[in-house]
Design a protein around this motif. Structure first.
Motif, PDB file in Angstrom:
ATOM      1  N   ALA A 104       0.829  -1.207   0.000  1.00 15.50           N
ATOM      2  CA  ALA A 104       0.000   0.000   0.000  1.00 15.50           C
ATOM      3  C   ALA A 104       0.863   1.256   0.000  1.00 15.50           C
ATOM      4  O   ALA A 104       0.346   2.359  -0.190  1.00 15.50           O
ATOM      5  CB  ALA A 104      -0.932   0.009   1.206  1.00 15.50           C
ATOM      6  N   ARG A 107       0.960   5.688   1.549  1.00 14.88           N
ATOM      7  CA  ARG A 107      -0.455   6.000   1.780  1.00 14.88           C
ATOM      8  C   ARG A 107      -1.082   5.074   2.815  1.00 14.88           C
ATOM      9  O   ARG A 107      -1.869   5.497   3.662  1.00 14.88           O
ATOM     10  CB  ARG A 107      -1.238   5.899   0.470  1.00 14.88           C
ATOM     11  N   GLY A 108      -0.739   3.806   2.725  1.00 17.83           N
ATOM     12  CA  GLY A 108      -1.293   2.841   3.670  1.00 17.83           C
ATOM     13  C   GLY A 108      -0.843   3.106   5.096  1.00 17.83           C
ATOM     14  O   GLY A 108      -1.637   3.040   6.035  1.00 17.83           O
ATOM     15  N   SER A 111      -2.449   6.310   6.377  1.00 16.56           N
ATOM     16  CA  SER A 111      -3.866   6.103   6.672  1.00 16.56           C
ATOM     17  C   SER A 111      -4.063   5.509   8.063  1.00 16.56           C
ATOM     18  O   SER A 111      -5.058   5.788   8.737  1.00 16.56           O
ATOM     19  CB  SER A 111      -4.507   5.184   5.616  1.00 16.56           C
ATOM     20  N   ARG A 196      -5.478  -1.721  -3.517  1.00 14.60           N
ATOM     21  CA  ARG A 196      -4.783  -0.584  -2.901  1.00 14.60           C
ATOM     22  C   ARG A 196      -5.736   0.296  -2.104  1.00 14.60           C
ATOM     23  O   ARG A 196      -5.461   0.657  -0.957  1.00 14.60           O
ATOM     24  CB  ARG A 196      -4.072   0.247  -3.967  1.00 14.60           C
ATOM     25  N   THR A 197      -6.867   0.643  -2.703  1.00 14.57           N
ATOM     26  CA  THR A 197      -7.825   1.482  -1.977  1.00 14.57           C
ATOM     27  C   THR A 197      -8.442   0.706  -0.802  1.00 14.57           C
ATOM     28  O   THR A 197      -8.782   1.297   0.227  1.00 14.57           O
ATOM     29  CB  THR A 197      -8.950   1.984  -2.901  1.00 14.57           C
ATOM     30  N   VAL A 200      -6.008   1.098   2.053  1.00 13.14           N
ATOM     31  CA  VAL A 200      -6.094   2.446   2.621  1.00 13.14           C
ATOM     32  C   VAL A 200      -7.379   2.589   3.437  1.00 13.14           C
ATOM     33  O   VAL A 200      -7.383   3.156   4.529  1.00 13.14           O
ATOM     34  CB  VAL A 200      -6.035   3.514   1.509  1.00 13.14           C
ATOM     35  N   THR A 229      -4.603  -4.183   6.878  1.00 10.83           N
ATOM     36  CA  THR A 229      -4.290  -2.875   7.445  1.00 10.83           C
ATOM     37  C   THR A 229      -5.156  -2.582   8.665  1.00 10.83           C
ATOM     38  O   THR A 229      -4.719  -1.918   9.604  1.00 10.83           O
ATOM     39  CB  THR A 229      -4.475  -1.757   6.393  1.00 10.83           C
TER      40      THR A 229
END
Length: 254
Positions: A104, A107-108, A111, A196-197, A200, A229
């Motif tokens: 990720a 950004r991950g 987040s 990916r989203t 996040v 995540t």
């Protein structure tokens, strides 16, 4: 007959507690599947059942430990105590792969911090609105808004009362259910259609059961990515709650 059963239950409290929790989980997942089509995760329903049983256990016995104040259910106090709770948290963290979260990117990771801090601030605001002003209660309820695991872990570490810890669990439960139900409706508007989203999103929302249930109703293929995540989010919250967030709250509110 009843006396014999009562003696067996009293002499084997931990075994009875596993049986009770197992039955509660089974019933919860049946309710989830049959009545909500999986939109409300079975774990969330199980927590609601647990809170109801704890309430009636406390009312019936006049005790402070919920259902475990009833002699035949005394093992639930051990099963739900710090030892097995911390073991469950560590086991959950070991289920996540750091190699996966690196996919990720920055950004991950960002987040995760945004998700924990934002949820905490909202929770503290709600606690203030309900009249709580001491740092311990504000921190515990704020941590509970992150997830219903972070709340009791934080509360136990900083000495919160059982009442405040219960409120923190309820706050996390509400967030979990809202995430489960709301995710399918907002998915198309936030581009929640790729791994990916999803990672996040899991980092921002944090509640593993809520994210898993919501993504399952959106696209089952995204569940592992959001859950990984969200799992790290829980671990991060458990680290930040009793330390950084508590110190910040104490500095701000005394």
């Amino acid at each position: 007959m009843l006396e014999t059963l009562s003696k067996v239950f009293t002499d084997n409290p931990l075994i009875v507690s596993f049986a009770v929790v197992g039955a509660a989980m089974y019933i919860s997942y049946v309710i989830s599947y049959r009545f909500t089509k999986g939109r409300i995760h079975g774990s969330a329903i199980a927590i609601i059942i647990g809170l109801i049983l704890a309430y009636f256990g406390g009312i019936t016995t006049g005790g402070e430990k919920g259902l475990s104040d009833v002699s035949i259910f005394a093992g639930i106090g051990l099963m739900g105590g710090g030892m097995l709770r911390d073991f469950a948290i560590v086991a959950t963290a070991f289920g996540a792969s750091f190699d996966e979260i690196k996919k990720a990117g920055v950004r991950g990771v960002v987040s995760l911090f945004i998700g924990v801090i934002l949820s905490f601030v909202v929770g503290v605001g709600i606690a203030l609105a309900f009249g709580y002003t001491d740092a311990v209660s504000l921190t515990t309820i704020g941590a509970g808004t992150a997830t219903y695991i972070v709340g009791p872990v934080t509360g136990a570490a900083i000495g919160a009362t059982s009442e405040v810890i219960t409120i923190s669990i309820a706050a996390g439960l509400v967030k979990s259910i809202l995430t489960m139900v709301g995710t399918p409706f907002v998915a198309k508007y936030i581009g929640l259609n790729n791994p990916r989203t999803a990672m996040v999103y899991g980092g921002l929302m944090g509640t593993t059961s809520g994210v898993a249930g919501g993504l399952a109703a959106t696209d089952p293929k995204l569940v592992p990515y959001g859950a990984v995540t969200a799992t790290f989010y829980t671990g991060l919250g458990c680290l930040m709650g009793p330390s950084v967030l508590f110190l910040m709250t104490k500095a701000a509110f005394g």
